[in-house]
Design an enzyme around this catalytic site. Structure first.
Site, PDB file in Angstrom:
ATOM      1  CB  ALA A 115      -0.936  -0.016   1.198  1.00 21.89           C
ATOM      2  CG  HIS A 116      -1.167   4.944   0.711  1.00 19.97           C
ATOM      3  ND1 HIS A 116      -0.884   5.728   1.806  1.00 19.97           N
ATOM      4  CD2 HIS A 116      -2.376   4.393   0.966  1.00 19.97           C
ATOM      5  CE1 HIS A 116      -1.882   5.678   2.667  1.00 19.97           C
ATOM      6  NE2 HIS A 116      -2.796   4.856   2.171  1.00 19.97           N
ATOM      7  CG  ASN A 117       3.020   7.432   1.719  1.00 18.11           C
ATOM      8  OD1 ASN A 117       1.877   7.645   1.301  1.00 18.11           O
ATOM      9  ND2 ASN A 117       4.010   8.282   1.573  1.00 18.11           N
TER      10      ASN A 117
END
Length: 331
Positions: free
Chosen positions: A243-245
């Site tokens: 997922a993001h980051n």
């Protein structure tokens, strides 16, 4: 058909050859299915029982396993049969699909894109504005690489993969079929009036290091801001979500159906078992292992193995399972 003698194979493996076979070896096969022209492997004592009835003309074994050759059947003893198997598989690995032309006429390449020497681009690919492909990059049919993405030398991208804009991909990577790199991260918040959800823009990118391999149908989402990072040498199985980051260190392994929620950090050499899930904003320090099917809800110390749902020290969890089984037997 490619064939090797047992002496030629042993020269490559640099093992201890015991006995001999006159058979021309045409490939590797598991012990139970092998024919007389096959070589097989024994990396554990538990598989030794299959050797007597196997038709394989040769076998590669760990050097701590006691085994005897028989008539026209040879043994190669090595330190690590699994690594030896990888070398033999490479010997018999069939060639990749053929490109009749280096760049297929149905490919769409933006005028500003830079294509390195030796690149091969298959039918119906798209290469967008200001994309840079290094030397010897291979895009198999139906790959899309969107604007301002940079891909390093000798990277191979299989059909159906989509790489969104502004991603940075290292050299010698392999992306298998239908990989998604740089899609929007999953970010929503309730609206002020409570009657819907507001999408949070995801304006970052994905950075992937060198020698990374990503399995089919896996996703690495772009960051909300800054970058989602996959470090050098990471190996990611099929159907994995990053997922993001999230940030992965070097040489991490993620098995199939596992997933990292947003802003997870993995140190170097972390191993995530199949179907394990990692809560957002969690840090798993270098050398730690997460058992298959586990749910990690807090930070994990370096070198520690955790198991269960919620995940805890593997030894403690195994003790709990034993105690629970004993309790159930008494009921």
């Amino acid at each position: 058909m490619t064939t090797y003698t047992i002496s030629e194979i042993n020269t490559i493996l640099k093992g201890e050859l015991i006995g001999n076979t006159t058979e021309k070896i045409t490939g590797p096969e598991q012990l139970q299915s092998a024919k007389s022209n096959h070589i097989s492997f024994i990396g554990s004592q538990k598989y030794l029982k299959y050797w007597a009835d196997s038709k394989a003309c040769a076998v590669v074994v760990n050097d701590n396993i006691k085994i005897e050759p028989s008539d026209n059947r040879a043994i190669i003893k090595v330190k690590n049969a699994d690594l030896a198997m990888a070398k033999i598989l490479e010997l018999f690995n069939p060639p990749p699909p053929v490109f009749d032309t280096d760049i297929h006429p149905t490919t769409v390449i933006h005028d500003t894109a830079k294509i390195g020497s030796g690149c091969k681009i298959g039918p119906n690919c798209y290469v967008g504005k200001d994309v840079e492909l290094g030397n010897n990059v291979i895009l198999y049919p139906n790959v899309c690489v969107f604007d301002e993405t940079i891909i390093g030398d000798n990277t191979v991208i299989w059909s159906g993969t989509v790489i969104r804009e502004r991603c940075i991909i290292g050299s010698h990577c392999i992306f298998h079929t239908n990989v998604s790199i740089g899609a929007d991260g999953f970010g929503y918040r309730p609206s002020d009036d409570g009657r819907g959800l507001v999408k949070i823009p995801q304006i970052g990118n994905v950075i992937i290091g060198h020698y990374v391999e990503i399995g089919a149908n896996s996703c690495v989402d772009r960051a909300k801001f800054s970058s989602t990072i996959v470090g050098d040498g990471c190996k990611i199985d099929n159907l994995v979500q990053i997922a993001h980051n999230s940030i992965m260190g070097r040489s991490c392994i993620m098995a199939g159906h596992s997933g990292l929620a947003g802003s997870v950090t993995l140190g170097d050499g972390v191993i995530i078992g199949g179907s394990a899930s990692i809560k957002d904003h969690t840090t798993i320090h270098s050398g730690a292992t997460v058992g298959a099917g586990s749910g990690v809800v807090g930070d994990v110390e370096a070198g520690k193995t955790v198991l269960g749902y919620p995940a805890q020290d593997a030894r403690d969890m195994l003790k709990q399972w034993v105690a629970m089984r004993q309790f159930m037997k008494k009921q």
